[in-house]
Design a protein around this motif. Structure first.
Motif, PDB file in Angstrom:
ATOM      1  N   GLY A   1       0.794  -1.228   0.000  1.00 39.80           N
ATOM      2  CA  GLY A   1       0.000   0.000   0.000  1.00 39.80           C
ATOM      3  C   GLY A   1       0.822   1.270   0.000  1.00 39.80           C
ATOM      4  N   GLY A   2       2.132   1.145   0.120  1.00 38.54           N
ATOM      5  CA  GLY A   2       2.984   2.322   0.182  1.00 38.54           C
ATOM      6  C   GLY A   2       3.057   3.103  -1.117  1.00 38.54           C
ATOM      7  N   TYR A   3       3.003   2.386  -2.232  1.00 33.50           N
ATOM      8  CA  TYR A   3       3.111   3.061  -3.531  1.00 33.50           C
ATOM      9  C   TYR A   3       1.970   4.047  -3.732  1.00 33.50           C
ATOM     10  CZ  TYR A   3       3.003   3.882  -8.544  1.00 33.50           C
ATOM     11  OH  TYR A   3       2.965   4.484  -9.778  1.00 33.50           O
ATOM     12  N   PHE A   4       0.751   3.676  -3.339  1.00 33.87           N
ATOM     13  CA  PHE A   4      -0.390   4.569  -3.512  1.00 33.87           C
ATOM     14  C   PHE A   4      -0.467   5.611  -2.397  1.00 33.87           C
ATOM     15  CE2 PHE A   4      -1.851   0.840  -5.960  1.00 33.87           C
ATOM     16  CZ  PHE A   4      -2.103   1.468  -7.169  1.00 33.87           C
ATOM     17  N   THR A   5       0.127   5.316  -1.247  1.00 33.83           N
ATOM     18  CA  THR A   5       0.129   6.269  -0.142  1.00 33.83           C
ATOM     19  C   THR A   5       1.019   7.469  -0.447  1.00 33.83           C
ATOM     20  OG1 THR A   5      -0.267   4.509   1.476  1.00 33.83           O
ATOM     21  CG2 THR A   5       0.641   6.570   2.312  1.00 33.83           C
TER      22      THR A   5
ATOM     23  N   TRP B   1       8.482  -9.702  -3.514  1.00 37.22           N
ATOM     24  CA  TRP B   1       7.790  -9.267  -4.723  1.00 37.22           C
ATOM     25  C   TRP B   1       6.448  -8.633  -4.383  1.00 37.22           C
ATOM     26  CZ3 TRP B   1       8.284  -7.630  -9.383  1.00 37.22           C
ATOM     27  CH2 TRP B   1       7.156  -7.540 -10.211  1.00 37.22           C
ATOM     28  N   GLU B   2       6.237  -7.466  -4.919  1.00 27.83           N
ATOM     29  CA  GLU B   2       4.973  -6.749  -4.735  1.00 27.83           C
ATOM     30  C   GLU B   2       4.619  -6.039  -6.034  1.00 27.83           C
ATOM     31  OE1 GLU B   2       1.621  -4.782  -2.811  1.00 27.83           O
ATOM     32  OE2 GLU B   2       2.682  -6.695  -2.688  1.00 27.83           O
ATOM     33  N   ASP B   3       3.345  -6.130  -6.425  1.00 30.17           N
ATOM     34  CA  ASP B   3       2.830  -5.422  -7.582  1.00 30.17           C
ATOM     35  C   ASP B   3       1.623  -4.629  -7.099  1.00 30.17           C
ATOM     36  OD1 ASP B   3       1.452  -4.605  -9.882  1.00 30.17           O
ATOM     37  OD2 ASP B   3       2.239  -6.269 -11.057  1.00 30.17           O
ATOM     38  N   ALA B   4       1.803  -3.331  -6.912  1.00 36.59           N
ATOM     39  CA  ALA B   4       0.766  -2.498  -6.308  1.00 36.59           C
ATOM     40  C   ALA B   4      -0.531  -2.502  -7.103  1.00 36.59           C
ATOM     41  CB  ALA B   4       1.287  -1.070  -6.149  1.00 36.59           C
ATOM     42  N   TYR B   5      -0.418  -2.469  -8.432  1.00 37.39           N
ATOM     43  CA  TYR B   5      -1.642  -2.427  -9.247  1.00 37.39           C
ATOM     44  C   TYR B   5      -2.355  -3.775  -9.287  1.00 37.39           C
ATOM     45  CZ  TYR B   5      -1.348   2.365 -10.840  1.00 37.39           C
ATOM     46  OH  TYR B   5      -1.362   3.738 -10.878  1.00 37.39           O
ATOM     47  N   GLN B   6      -1.605  -4.852  -9.233  1.00 39.47           N
ATOM     48  CA  GLN B   6      -2.251  -6.156  -9.164  1.00 39.47           C
ATOM     49  C   GLN B   6      -3.022  -6.290  -7.850  1.00 39.47           C
ATOM     50  OE1 GLN B   6       0.349  -9.546  -9.628  1.00 39.47           O
ATOM     51  NE2 GLN B   6      -1.200 -10.994  -8.975  1.00 39.47           N
ATOM     52  N   ARG B   7      -2.390  -5.868  -6.762  1.00 43.17           N
ATOM     53  CA  ARG B   7      -3.052  -5.923  -5.458  1.00 43.17           C
ATOM     54  C   ARG B   7      -4.286  -5.011  -5.449  1.00 43.17           C
ATOM     55  NH1 ARG B   7      -1.573  -7.903  -0.816  1.00 43.17           N
ATOM     56  NH2 ARG B   7       0.558  -8.272  -1.566  1.00 43.17           N
ATOM     57  N   GLN B   8      -4.158  -3.845  -6.070  1.00 43.74           N
ATOM     58  CA  GLN B   8      -5.271  -2.897  -6.114  1.00 43.74           C
ATOM     59  C   GLN B   8      -6.435  -3.447  -6.923  1.00 43.74           C
ATOM     60  OE1 GLN B   8      -5.959  -0.569  -4.270  1.00 43.74           O
ATOM     61  NE2 GLN B   8      -6.298   1.417  -5.210  1.00 43.74           N
ATOM     62  N   SER B   9      -6.143  -4.182  -7.996  1.00 43.51           N
ATOM     63  CA  SER B   9      -7.211  -4.758  -8.822  1.00 43.51           C
ATOM     64  C   SER B   9      -7.952  -5.865  -8.078  1.00 43.51           C
ATOM     65  CB  SER B   9      -6.627  -5.311 -10.129  1.00 43.51           C
ATOM     66  OG  SER B   9      -5.782  -6.430  -9.888  1.00 43.51           O
ATOM     67  N   GLU B  10      -7.238  -6.573  -7.190  1.00 41.98           N
ATOM     68  CA  GLU B  10      -7.857  -7.665  -6.433  1.00 41.98           C
ATOM     69  C   GLU B  10      -8.605  -7.159  -5.201  1.00 41.98           C
ATOM     70  OE1 GLU B  10      -4.482 -10.049  -5.545  1.00 41.98           O
ATOM     71  OE2 GLU B  10      -4.277 -10.853  -7.588  1.00 41.98           O
TER      72      GLU B  10
ATOM     73  N   PRO C   1      -9.536  -3.334  -4.180  1.00 42.28           N
ATOM     74  CA  PRO C   1      -9.457  -1.878  -4.360  1.00 42.28           C
ATOM     75  C   PRO C   1      -9.564  -1.114  -3.034  1.00 42.28           C
ATOM     76  CG  PRO C   1     -10.978  -2.863  -5.936  1.00 42.28           C
ATOM     77  CD  PRO C   1     -10.667  -3.921  -4.929  1.00 42.28           C
ATOM     78  N   ILE C   2      -8.625  -0.192  -2.838  1.00 40.87           N
ATOM     79  CA  ILE C   2      -8.611   0.668  -1.657  1.00 40.87           C
ATOM     80  C   ILE C   2      -8.465   2.107  -2.126  1.00 40.87           C
ATOM     81  CG2 ILE C   2      -7.335   1.318   0.431  1.00 40.87           C
ATOM     82  CD1 ILE C   2      -6.503  -1.595   0.711  1.00 40.87           C
TER      83      ILE C   2
ATOM     84  N   THR D   1      -7.676  12.099 -16.139  1.00 40.64           N
ATOM     85  CA  THR D   1      -7.827  12.376 -14.712  1.00 40.64           C
ATOM     86  C   THR D   1      -7.559  11.100 -13.938  1.00 40.64           C
ATOM     87  OG1 THR D   1      -9.481  14.091 -15.133  1.00 40.64           O
ATOM     88  CG2 THR D   1      -9.392  13.184 -12.908  1.00 40.64           C
ATOM     89  N   ILE D   2      -6.791  11.196 -12.882  1.00 41.44           N
ATOM     90  CA  ILE D   2      -6.502  10.024 -12.057  1.00 41.44           C
ATOM     91  C   ILE D   2      -7.481   9.995 -10.879  1.00 41.44           C
ATOM     92  CG2 ILE D   2      -4.775  11.183 -10.592  1.00 41.44           C
ATOM     93  CD1 ILE D   2      -3.152   8.555 -10.700  1.00 41.44           C
ATOM     94  N   ASP D   3      -8.024   8.807 -10.589  1.00 37.38           N
ATOM     95  CA  ASP D   3      -9.017   8.718  -9.513  1.00 37.38           C
ATOM     96  C   ASP D   3      -8.378   8.268  -8.205  1.00 37.38           C
ATOM     97  OD1 ASP D   3      -8.656   5.934  -9.587  1.00 37.38           O
ATOM     98  OD2 ASP D   3     -10.474   5.574 -10.771  1.00 37.38           O
ATOM     99  N   LYS D   4      -9.188   8.160  -7.174  1.00 37.09           N
ATOM    100  CA  LYS D   4      -8.684   7.829  -5.831  1.00 37.09           C
ATOM    101  C   LYS D   4      -8.176   6.402  -5.728  1.00 37.09           C
ATOM    102  CE  LYS D   4     -13.374   6.764  -4.212  1.00 37.09           C
ATOM    103  NZ  LYS D   4     -14.463   7.157  -3.261  1.00 37.09           N
ATOM    104  N   PHE D   5      -8.410   5.584  -6.756  1.00 35.75           N
ATOM    105  CA  PHE D   5      -7.909   4.211  -6.753  1.00 35.75           C
ATOM    106  C   PHE D   5      -6.601   4.075  -7.552  1.00 35.75           C
ATOM    107  CE2 PHE D   5     -12.463   3.841  -6.002  1.00 35.75           C
ATOM    108  CZ  PHE D   5     -12.477   3.066  -4.843  1.00 35.75           C
ATOM    109  N   GLY D   6      -6.117   5.194  -8.105  1.00 42.66           N
ATOM    110  CA  GLY D   6      -4.854   5.179  -8.832  1.00 42.66           C
ATOM    111  C   GLY D   6      -4.978   4.888 -10.304  1.00 42.66           C
ATOM    112  N   TYR D   7      -6.205   4.909 -10.829  1.00 41.18           N
ATOM    113  CA  TYR D   7      -6.428   4.619 -12.246  1.00 41.18           C
ATOM    114  C   TYR D   7      -6.848   5.870 -13.007  1.00 41.18           C
ATOM    115  CZ  TYR D   7      -6.368  -0.330 -10.947  1.00 41.18           C
ATOM    116  OH  TYR D   7      -5.988  -1.568 -10.476  1.00 41.18           O
ATOM    117  N   PHE D   8      -6.555   5.885 -14.334  1.00 41.93           N
ATOM    118  CA  PHE D   8      -6.953   7.011 -15.177  1.00 41.93           C
ATOM    119  C   PHE D   8      -8.375   6.819 -15.662  1.00 41.93           C
ATOM    120  CE2 PHE D   8      -2.275   6.894 -15.761  1.00 41.93           C
ATOM    121  CZ  PHE D   8      -1.990   8.165 -15.300  1.00 41.93           C
TER     122      PHE D   8
END
Length: 226
Positions: free
Chosen positions: A116-120, A163-172, A174-175, A219-226
């Motif tokens: 969660g650090g990458y999005f924080t 190993w960590e993939d922030a977007y993979q974790r976010q897709s599974e 969403p925070i 525009t980027i949203d609160k979940f880190g996606y465009f």
């Protein structure tokens, strides 16, 4: 274990503090020499963490020897084997030199992962987003466990554990990570316009990223996606 080396993935400037808070005993952190040039903050860091400085322009061998010496003196050492924070949310390259260091240290190994650090607080961005960040021990390997493994095998274990993939974790799972300037700084990570392909035309303001040469914008949203 009585004596150990902690290895963690690296995503924010606050990682040493967060990792340190997770362990009862003091650790010596391997850190870049710039921690000695931050005035009062450097004094606090040196007092609390007693960092093992890695000076630019010097061989990694010097840092390795300092780390091994500290471990053999019964101290605990923590380092971030990627060497830098992640730009895209995925764990970076981990060199076999890390496995060799662990093998030579004769200490136990603890792998620790931050999520969660990458999005924080993304490396390219500004400020801290309001969301969730976690840290936990992945595995503990005793000296006896490590004695049976080669440096290559130890390195493979470290890569797997960290190993960590922030977007993979976010897709599974969403925070939301809320903030007022979610897109600010994106031009530091993306320098080519995806539409007109021109270089150094990307700019950002608040939650919007746009090209100054064509009509591309997003525009980027609160979940880190465009």
């Amino acid at each position: 274990p009585d004596n150990y080396i902690v290895l963690s993935n690296h995503v924010t400037d606050y990682d040493p503090i967060l990792v340190a808070l997770s362990f009862p005993r003091q650790m010596y952190f391997v850190a870049s020499e710039h921690v000695y040039r931050a005035g009062f903050a450097s004094k606090v860091l040196r007092h609390v963490f007693e960092p093992i400085a890695k000076r630019k322009g010097t061989s990694d061998t010097v840092t390795v020897m300092k780390s091994i010496r500290a471990l053999r003196e019964g101290k605990n050492v923590c380092l971030f084997p990627e060497g830098q924070k992640s730009f895209d949310g995925r764990t970076g390259q981990i060199n076999i030199a890390t496995g060799k260091l662990v093998k030579a240290s004769k200490a136990s190994l603890i792998t620790y992962k931050l999520e969660g650090g990458y999005f924080t607080t993304p490396r390219w961005g500004y400020g801290i987003r309001k969301g969730k960040m976690y840290g936990s021990i992945v595995n503990i390997y005793t000296k006896e466990d490590l004695d049976k493994l080669s440096p290559e095998e130890i390195t493979d274990l470290i890569k797997k554990d960290l190993w960590e993939d922030a977007y993979q974790r976010q897709s599974e799972n969403p925070i939301a990570y809320k903030g007022k300037n979610l897109a600010k700084g994106l031009e530091h990570a993306f320098c080519v316009c995806p539409k007109c392909k021109k270089i150094d035309t990307i700019s950002s303001i608040k939650n919007k990223v746009f090209c100054t040469s064509c009509d591309f914008s997003a525009t980027i949203d609160k979940f880190g996606y465009f």
